[in-house]
Design a protein around this motif. Structure first.
Motif, PDB file in Angstrom:
ATOM      1  N   LEU A 193      -1.377-148.399  90.744  1.00 30.23           N
ATOM      2  CA  LEU A 193      -1.724-149.810  90.920  1.00 30.23           C
ATOM      3  C   LEU A 193      -1.527-150.596  89.637  1.00 30.23           C
ATOM      4  CD1 LEU A 193      -5.002-149.307  92.993  1.00 30.23           C
ATOM      5  CD2 LEU A 193      -2.732-149.917  93.860  1.00 30.23           C
ATOM      6  N   LEU A 194      -1.609-149.935  88.501  1.00 28.52           N
ATOM      7  CA  LEU A 194      -1.324-150.516  87.196  1.00 28.52           C
ATOM      8  C   LEU A 194      -0.338-149.604  86.479  1.00 28.52           C
ATOM      9  CD1 LEU A 194      -4.921-151.549  85.987  1.00 28.52           C
ATOM     10  CD2 LEU A 194      -3.088-153.097  86.708  1.00 28.52           C
ATOM     11  N   PRO A 195       0.525-150.153  85.645  1.00 23.28           N
ATOM     12  CA  PRO A 195       1.506-149.317  84.942  1.00 23.28           C
ATOM     13  C   PRO A 195       0.871-148.513  83.817  1.00 23.28           C
ATOM     14  CG  PRO A 195       1.697-151.595  84.234  1.00 23.28           C
ATOM     15  CD  PRO A 195       0.712-151.596  85.363  1.00 23.28           C
ATOM     16  N   SER A 196       1.475-147.391  83.509  1.00 20.37           N
ATOM     17  CA  SER A 196       1.051-146.576  82.372  1.00 20.37           C
ATOM     18  C   SER A 196       1.735-147.110  81.113  1.00 20.37           C
ATOM     19  CB  SER A 196       1.413-145.108  82.623  1.00 20.37           C
ATOM     20  OG  SER A 196       0.915-144.288  81.581  1.00 20.37           O
ATOM     21  N   ALA A 197       1.613-146.390  80.018  1.00 14.97           N
ATOM     22  CA  ALA A 197       2.216-146.828  78.762  1.00 14.97           C
ATOM     23  C   ALA A 197       2.545-145.612  77.913  1.00 14.97           C
ATOM     24  CB  ALA A 197       1.266-147.754  78.006  1.00 14.97           C
ATOM     25  N   GLU A 198       3.288-145.867  76.854  1.00 11.68           N
ATOM     26  CA  GLU A 198       3.669-144.784  75.945  1.00 11.68           C
ATOM     27  C   GLU A 198       2.454-144.218  75.223  1.00 11.68           C
ATOM     28  OE1 GLU A 198       6.249-144.388  71.816  1.00 11.68           O
ATOM     29  OE2 GLU A 198       6.914-145.826  73.342  1.00 11.68           O
ATOM     30  N   VAL A 199       1.559-145.100  74.798  1.00 12.84           N
ATOM     31  CA  VAL A 199       0.330-144.703  74.106  1.00 12.84           C
ATOM     32  C   VAL A 199      -0.850-145.347  74.833  1.00 12.84           C
ATOM     33  CG1 VAL A 199      -0.947-144.677  71.930  1.00 12.84           C
ATOM     34  CG2 VAL A 199       1.568-144.613  71.905  1.00 12.84           C
ATOM     35  N   ILE A 200      -1.889-144.557  75.108  1.00 12.22           N
ATOM     36  CA  ILE A 200      -3.071-145.068  75.809  1.00 12.22           C
ATOM     37  C   ILE A 200      -4.322-144.675  75.027  1.00 12.22           C
ATOM     38  CG2 ILE A 200      -4.436-145.032  77.930  1.00 12.22           C
ATOM     39  CD1 ILE A 200      -1.932-144.337  79.461  1.00 12.22           C
ATOM     40  N   PHE A 201      -5.052-145.676  74.562  1.00  7.95           N
ATOM     41  CA  PHE A 201      -6.339-145.442  73.908  1.00  7.95           C
ATOM     42  C   PHE A 201      -7.439-145.634  74.952  1.00  7.95           C
ATOM     43  CE2 PHE A 201      -3.673-146.811  70.325  1.00  7.95           C
ATOM     44  CZ  PHE A 201      -3.931-145.797  69.409  1.00  7.95           C
ATOM     45  N   VAL A 202      -8.292-144.631  75.086  1.00  9.61           N
ATOM     46  CA  VAL A 202      -9.357-144.663  76.088  1.00  9.61           C
ATOM     47  C   VAL A 202     -10.709-144.732  75.387  1.00  9.61           C
ATOM     48  CG1 VAL A 202     -10.432-143.481  78.038  1.00  9.61           C
ATOM     49  CG2 VAL A 202      -7.953-143.323  77.691  1.00  9.61           C
ATOM     50  N   GLU A 203     -11.411-145.827  75.566  1.00 12.40           N
ATOM     51  CA  GLU A 203     -12.772-145.952  75.038  1.00 12.40           C
ATOM     52  C   GLU A 203     -13.692-145.025  75.836  1.00 12.40           C
ATOM     53  OE1 GLU A 203     -16.452-148.449  76.199  1.00 12.40           O
ATOM     54  OE2 GLU A 203     -14.739-149.772  75.817  1.00 12.40           O
ATOM     55  N   SER A 217     -16.082-149.579  82.946  1.00 12.69           N
ATOM     56  CA  SER A 217     -15.597-148.563  82.015  1.00 12.69           C
ATOM     57  C   SER A 217     -14.123-148.307  82.230  1.00 12.69           C
ATOM     58  CB  SER A 217     -16.376-147.256  82.201  1.00 12.69           C
ATOM     59  OG  SER A 217     -15.972-146.619  83.415  1.00 12.69           O
ATOM     60  N   ALA A 218     -13.563-147.438  81.395  1.00 13.07           N
ATOM     61  CA  ALA A 218     -12.151-147.069  81.502  1.00 13.07           C
ATOM     62  C   ALA A 218     -11.850-146.306  82.784  1.00 13.07           C
ATOM     63  CB  ALA A 218     -11.740-146.227  80.290  1.00 13.07           C
ATOM     64  N   VAL A 219     -12.867-145.784  83.448  1.00  8.84           N
ATOM     65  CA  VAL A 219     -12.631-145.045  84.695  1.00  8.84           C
ATOM     66  C   VAL A 219     -11.930-145.936  85.720  1.00  8.84           C
ATOM     67  CG1 VAL A 219     -13.720-143.805  86.610  1.00  8.84           C
ATOM     68  CG2 VAL A 219     -14.595-143.529  84.286  1.00  8.84           C
ATOM     69  N   ILE A 220     -12.274-147.226  85.740  1.00  9.17           N
ATOM     70  CA  ILE A 220     -11.671-148.174  86.684  1.00  9.17           C
ATOM     71  C   ILE A 220     -10.156-148.226  86.489  1.00  9.17           C
ATOM     72  CG2 ILE A 220     -11.581-150.584  87.429  1.00  9.17           C
ATOM     73  CD1 ILE A 220     -14.230-149.217  88.083  1.00  9.17           C
ATOM     74  N   THR A 221      -9.726-148.410  85.261  1.00  9.65           N
ATOM     75  CA  THR A 221      -8.294-148.549  84.995  1.00  9.65           C
ATOM     76  C   THR A 221      -7.576-147.206  84.998  1.00  9.65           C
ATOM     77  OG1 THR A 221      -9.004-148.786  82.676  1.00  9.65           O
ATOM     78  CG2 THR A 221      -8.292-150.768  83.822  1.00  9.65           C
ATOM     79  N   LEU A 222      -8.256-146.134  84.619  1.00 10.82           N
ATOM     80  CA  LEU A 222      -7.636-144.810  84.705  1.00 10.82           C
ATOM     81  C   LEU A 222      -7.270-144.488  86.156  1.00 10.82           C
ATOM     82  CD1 LEU A 222      -9.817-142.717  82.216  1.00 10.82           C
ATOM     83  CD2 LEU A 222      -7.372-143.209  82.002  1.00 10.82           C
ATOM     84  N   ARG A 223      -8.179-144.761  87.060  1.00  4.60           N
ATOM     85  CA  ARG A 223      -7.887-144.521  88.477  1.00  4.60           C
ATOM     86  C   ARG A 223      -6.728-145.397  88.954  1.00  4.60           C
ATOM     87  NH1 ARG A 223     -14.184-144.626  90.390  1.00  4.60           N
ATOM     88  NH2 ARG A 223     -14.660-142.396  90.158  1.00  4.60           N
ATOM     89  N   ALA A 224      -6.736-146.662  88.539  1.00  6.72           N
ATOM     90  CA  ALA A 224      -5.681-147.582  88.976  1.00  6.72           C
ATOM     91  C   ALA A 224      -4.317-147.133  88.471  1.00  6.72           C
ATOM     92  CB  ALA A 224      -5.993-148.993  88.494  1.00  6.72           C
ATOM     93  N   ILE A 225      -4.244-146.681  87.239  1.00  4.28           N
ATOM     94  CA  ILE A 225      -2.977-146.184  86.695  1.00  4.28           C
ATOM     95  C   ILE A 225      -2.568-144.909  87.417  1.00  4.28           C
ATOM     96  CG2 ILE A 225      -1.858-145.216  84.642  1.00  4.28           C
ATOM     97  CD1 ILE A 225      -3.598-147.126  82.968  1.00  4.28           C
ATOM     98  N   ASP A 226      -3.520-144.027  87.651  1.00  4.38           N
ATOM     99  CA  ASP A 226      -3.241-142.762  88.329  1.00  4.38           C
ATOM    100  C   ASP A 226      -2.708-142.993  89.743  1.00  4.38           C
ATOM    101  OD1 ASP A 226      -3.327-139.862  88.232  1.00  4.38           O
ATOM    102  OD2 ASP A 226      -5.025-139.961  89.609  1.00  4.38           O
ATOM    103  N   GLU A 227      -3.181-144.064  90.395  1.00  4.42           N
ATOM    104  CA  GLU A 227      -2.755-144.383  91.759  1.00  4.42           C
ATOM    105  C   GLU A 227      -1.524-145.281  91.798  1.00  4.42           C
ATOM    106  OE1 GLU A 227      -6.097-145.943  93.912  1.00  4.42           O
ATOM    107  OE2 GLU A 227      -7.470-144.496  93.003  1.00  4.42           O
TER     108      GLU A 227
END
Length: 272
Positions: free
Chosen positions: A92-102, A80-90
């Motif tokens: 580990l992955l970059p954020s973006a100007e616009v983020i669509f979350v399923e 799920s998106a929880v995996i990448t949300l945590r990675a961005i929050d930490e």
């Protein structure tokens, strides 16, 4: 004896060159591999590499969405998106100007789905694969084969699709006012964690939007409860793309995932 190392080096160089050429032919990335794990890692290593303006986070439902200029697909098959949300929050992955979350699959985290993918994001190999695609999941031989097959199937689906989008008359994004009642402390902790991450992303300048994607087979009561609780508590823009859409307006490949034509309509509607 000295010639054997030379032969080995020449062979490795040839393989590396062929791999590099193949990557260029597919635009530097592949979209599908032989397992949920490698499909997910491939997207994660390449989807955010160039810091796109728009990111799509989610499960394999999101992973089927086609690319558009300045977009990155971080769909995690079987997770799920929880995996990448945590990675961005930490970080580990970059954020973006616009983020669509399923939001369809946020509840999967209650079952720990995607643990292997989450662990891989923290590995040295993952970081190397982001910087050197030839050493990442996107350049595996099976990834080229599966991506080619998927691309061929998608072209056939798009060629047979109509021109009218099923979302042309939709009201689009709004806010959800009423939060459903959660059933236990585990649900409460998950919703609180997700809301906290989304709030921090918004505070740091991201335009975060929540989406319930069309999916074959109805989502469970738990899936919808978690999705709507997050939407109502955060007051972020929310779009239930299943609302008001005729049942036969969306095509599916396997009874669950949108076909290429439907996925293209979804992306274009979201980016309008």
């Amino acid at each position: 004896m000295a010639r054997y190392p030379v032969i080995l080096l020449v062979a490795l160089a040839g393989c590396f060159g062929a791999q590099t050429f193949a990557l260029k032919l597919v635009g530097g990335k592949t979209r599908k591999s032989e397992s949920n794990y490698f499909s997910s890692i491939s997207r994660l290593q390449t989807g955010a590499k160039d810091h796109p303006r728009v990111l799509f986070l989610g499960s394999s439902l999101t992973g089927r969405l086609p690319e558009r200029p300045q977009t990155g697909n971080l769909g995690c098959d079987g997770a799920s998106a929880v995996i990448t949300l945590r990675a961005i929050d930490e970080g580990l992955l970059p954020s973006a100007e616009v983020i669509f979350v399923e939001t369809n699959t946020l509840s999967y985290e209650l079952e720990g789905m995607g643990r292997e993918t989450a662990a891989a994001i923290r590995s040295d190999w993952f970081k190397v694969g982001m910087n050197v695609p030839n050493l990442g999941a996107t350049a595996r031989p099976t990834a080229f084969a599966y991506s080619w097959l998927e691309s061929r199937r998608n072209r056939e689906a798009i060629a047979g699709a109509g021109e009218s989008s099923p979302f042309s008359g939709s009201s689009g994004f709004s806010t959800l006012d009423v939060a459903p009642r959660l059933h236990d402390p585990r649900e409460e902790r998950l919703v609180e964690e997700i809301c906290g991450i989304l709030s921090r992303l918004k505070y740091n300048g991201a335009d975060v939007r929540l989406v319930l994607l069309p999916a074959g087979g109805k989502e469970t009561e738990l899936d919808l409860r978690i999705a709507r609780a997050v939407a109502a508590r955060t007051r972020l823009p929310w779009w239930d793309m299943t609302a008001g859409i005729p049942a036969d307006a969306i095509g599916y490949t396997d009874g669950r995932h949108m076909d290429a034509a439907a996925a293209a309509f979804v992306v274009d509607a979201l980016l309008e």
